[in-house]
Design a protein around this motif. Structure first.
Motif, PDB file in Angstrom:
ATOM      1  N   PHE A   1     102.224  48.009  71.614  1.00  0.00           N
ATOM      2  CA  PHE A   1     102.276  47.363  73.231  1.00  0.00           C
ATOM      3  C   PHE A   1     103.707  47.210  73.806  1.00  0.00           C
ATOM      4  O   PHE A   1     104.241  46.253  73.278  1.00  0.00           O
ATOM      5  CB  PHE A   1     101.124  46.826  73.386  1.00  0.00           C
ATOM      6  CG  PHE A   1     101.078  46.850  74.707  1.00  0.00           C
ATOM      7  CD1 PHE A   1     100.085  47.519  75.566  1.00  0.00           C
ATOM      8  CD2 PHE A   1     101.642  45.938  75.008  1.00  0.00           C
ATOM      9  CE1 PHE A   1      99.645  47.321  76.878  1.00  0.00           C
ATOM     10  CE2 PHE A   1     100.964  45.377  76.785  1.00  0.00           C
ATOM     11  CZ  PHE A   1     100.168  46.059  77.643  1.00  0.00           C
TER      12      PHE A   1
ATOM     13  N   SER B   1     102.754  49.368  83.435  1.00  0.00           N
ATOM     14  CA  SER B   1     102.808  50.276  82.700  1.00  0.00           C
ATOM     15  C   SER B   1     102.148  51.446  82.992  1.00  0.00           C
ATOM     16  O   SER B   1     102.570  52.631  82.838  1.00  0.00           O
ATOM     17  CB  SER B   1     101.466  49.738  82.121  1.00  0.00           C
ATOM     18  OG  SER B   1     100.987  48.894  80.551  1.00  0.00           O
TER      19      SER B   1
ATOM     20  N   LEU C   1     101.879  54.745  81.711  1.00  0.00           N
ATOM     21  CA  LEU C   1     100.878  54.204  80.093  1.00  0.00           C
ATOM     22  C   LEU C   1      99.500  53.519  80.454  1.00  0.00           C
ATOM     23  O   LEU C   1      99.402  52.731  81.441  1.00  0.00           O
ATOM     24  CB  LEU C   1     102.273  53.538  79.315  1.00  0.00           C
ATOM     25  CG  LEU C   1     103.659  54.322  78.771  1.00  0.00           C
ATOM     26  CD1 LEU C   1     104.465  52.494  78.112  1.00  0.00           C
ATOM     27  CD2 LEU C   1     103.416  54.889  77.945  1.00  0.00           C
ATOM     28  N   LYS C   2      99.137  53.946  79.217  1.00  0.00           N
ATOM     29  CA  LYS C   2      98.092  53.006  79.547  1.00  0.00           C
ATOM     30  C   LYS C   2      97.744  51.516  78.891  1.00  0.00           C
ATOM     31  O   LYS C   2      98.022  51.148  77.652  1.00  0.00           O
ATOM     32  CB  LYS C   2      96.093  53.721  78.290  1.00  0.00           C
ATOM     33  CG  LYS C   2      96.678  55.529  79.294  1.00  0.00           C
ATOM     34  CD  LYS C   2      94.914  55.914  78.079  1.00  0.00           C
ATOM     35  CE  LYS C   2      94.532  57.188  78.374  1.00  0.00           C
ATOM     36  NZ  LYS C   2      94.435  58.270  77.763  1.00  0.00           N
ATOM     37  N   ILE C   3      97.135  50.720  79.404  1.00  0.00           N
ATOM     38  CA  ILE C   3      97.283  49.370  78.924  1.00  0.00           C
ATOM     39  C   ILE C   3      96.017  48.978  78.445  1.00  0.00           C
ATOM     40  O   ILE C   3      96.178  48.067  77.406  1.00  0.00           O
ATOM     41  CB  ILE C   3      97.542  48.285  80.361  1.00  0.00           C
ATOM     42  CG1 ILE C   3      97.330  47.020  79.840  1.00  0.00           C
ATOM     43  CG2 ILE C   3      95.848  48.507  81.128  1.00  0.00           C
ATOM     44  CD1 ILE C   3      97.300  46.075  81.553  1.00  0.00           C
TER      45      ILE C   3
ATOM     46  N   SER D   1     104.665  47.927  76.935  1.00  0.00           N
ATOM     47  CA  SER D   1     105.021  46.838  78.348  1.00  0.00           C
ATOM     48  C   SER D   1     104.500  46.055  79.054  1.00  0.00           C
ATOM     49  O   SER D   1     104.359  45.634  79.487  1.00  0.00           O
ATOM     50  CB  SER D   1     103.626  47.988  79.011  1.00  0.00           C
ATOM     51  OG  SER D   1     103.697  49.245  78.887  1.00  0.00           O
TER      52      SER D   1
ATOM     53  N   THR E   1      96.522  47.845  72.071  1.00  0.00           N
ATOM     54  CA  THR E   1      95.836  46.748  72.930  1.00  0.00           C
ATOM     55  C   THR E   1      94.860  45.772  72.257  1.00  0.00           C
ATOM     56  O   THR E   1      95.433  44.618  72.325  1.00  0.00           O
ATOM     57  CB  THR E   1      95.921  47.364  74.544  1.00  0.00           C
ATOM     58  OG1 THR E   1      97.022  48.156  74.946  1.00  0.00           O
ATOM     59  CG2 THR E   1      95.541  46.050  74.687  1.00  0.00           C
TER      60      THR E   1
ATOM     61  N   THR F   1     101.779  43.100  83.938  1.00  0.00           N
ATOM     62  CA  THR F   1     101.803  44.323  82.398  1.00  0.00           C
ATOM     63  C   THR F   1     101.426  45.802  83.116  1.00  0.00           C
ATOM     64  O   THR F   1     102.272  46.193  82.298  1.00  0.00           O
ATOM     65  CB  THR F   1     100.887  43.134  81.099  1.00  0.00           C
ATOM     66  OG1 THR F   1     102.113  42.485  81.010  1.00  0.00           O
ATOM     67  CG2 THR F   1     101.323  45.000  80.148  1.00  0.00           C
TER      68      THR F   1
ATOM     69  N   ARG G   1     105.512  53.623  70.665  1.00  0.00           N
ATOM     70  CA  ARG G   1     104.412  53.646  71.887  1.00  0.00           C
ATOM     71  C   ARG G   1     103.029  54.368  71.437  1.00  0.00           C
ATOM     72  O   ARG G   1     102.982  53.320  71.996  1.00  0.00           O
ATOM     73  CB  ARG G   1     104.515  55.482  72.783  1.00  0.00           C
ATOM     74  CG  ARG G   1     106.187  55.322  74.312  1.00  0.00           C
ATOM     75  CD  ARG G   1     106.316  56.459  74.762  1.00  0.00           C
ATOM     76  NE  ARG G   1     107.365  56.360  75.384  1.00  0.00           N
ATOM     77  CZ  ARG G   1     107.141  56.108  76.835  1.00  0.00           C
ATOM     78  NH1 ARG G   1     106.272  56.359  77.485  1.00  0.00           N
ATOM     79  NH2 ARG G   1     108.059  55.696  77.821  1.00  0.00           N
TER      80      ARG G   1
ATOM     81  N   LYS H   1     105.662  53.001  83.995  1.00  0.00           N
ATOM     82  CA  LYS H   1     105.914  53.951  82.330  1.00  0.00           C
ATOM     83  C   LYS H   1     105.109  55.309  82.508  1.00  0.00           C
ATOM     84  O   LYS H   1     105.151  55.961  81.640  1.00  0.00           O
ATOM     85  CB  LYS H   1     106.195  53.383  81.326  1.00  0.00           C
ATOM     86  CG  LYS H   1     107.553  52.123  81.486  1.00  0.00           C
ATOM     87  CD  LYS H   1     107.503  51.045  80.346  1.00  0.00           C
ATOM     88  CE  LYS H   1     109.026  50.824  80.089  1.00  0.00           C
ATOM     89  NZ  LYS H   1     109.026  50.095  78.788  1.00  0.00           N
TER      90      LYS H   1
END
Length: 205
Positions: free
Chosen positions: A23, A95, A100-102, A25, A107, A91, A19, A98
């Motif tokens: 990336f 994210s 998660l930070k995009i 996502s 990124t 996306t 993770r 999940k």
């Protein structure tokens, strides 16, 4: 029991490392949407050629008026913007689901790695248009886009490199069928994106 916990801990650590370094996502649905947009754009371009009595599939090198070139560039730009917008929306939603930070360091590295060959290819294609080498634009876009995907694989899902390889091969093959560039473009940016997107959506949903 200790052995089981040990393996679970290792699996958790690997997941955290994955993770943090990739990336993960990217949405398969964004690929499907981009493919549909490309097919619509290719159909529109063919309609424009037909309306202007231009036989694109005769294998000849045509000289297009500036107004037509501008229309084709605008069409391609709109397709690209639609693909990017859909990619961001799908996306970002994935994210969020999940947790998660995009936007993070990974990124940024992904975008830089992906953009270098893509921007280079874009400028190269503008040069082709400027010198009226229109038949080489479709192969060039496929090849440079494929290279960008293969390069980006380092920071995202490894599966994306296979899409990149297919785009490169398709672009190289189209160099020997220059009069059919629009068809190869539709196959690469349209059909391959849809197939890849559906596979990724099923695999990672």
């Amino acid at each position: 029991m200790d052995s089981k916990n040990y393996h679970e801990d290792l699996s958790h650590i690997r997941s955290m490392m994955e993770r943090s370094s990739r990336f993960i996502s990217l949405s398969g649905l964004s690929g499907v949407f981009a493919g549909v947009a490309a097919l619509i754009g290719a159909s529109y371009v063919y309609f424009v050629f037909h309306k202007k009595n231009i036989s694109y599939f005769d294998g000849e090198s045509h000289s297009y008026p500036p107004s037509l070139v501008n229309e084709l560039v605008i069409t391609g730009t709109l397709i690209l913007l639609a693909a990017l917008f859909s990619g961001y929306i799908f996306t970002a939603n994935k994210s969020k689901q999940k947790g998660l930070k995009i936007w993070d360091a990974t990124t940024k590295r992904l975008l830089i790695t992906f953009s270098v060959p893509l921007v280079t290819g874009g400028i190269f294609c503008l040069g082709l248009l400027y010198h009226h080498f229109f038949v080489f634009v479709a192969p060039a876009t496929l090849i440079f886009y494929g290279i960008a995907l293969v390069a980006a694989e380092r920071y995202t899902l490894t599966d994306i490199k296979y899409l990149g390889y297919c785009q490169i091969v398709l672009g190289l093959v189209s160099l020997f069928f220059l009069g059919w560039g629009l068809l190869f473009w539709a196959l690469g940016f349209g059909v391959l994106h849809i197939v890849y997107g559906l596979i990724m959506h099923k695999k990672y949903k």
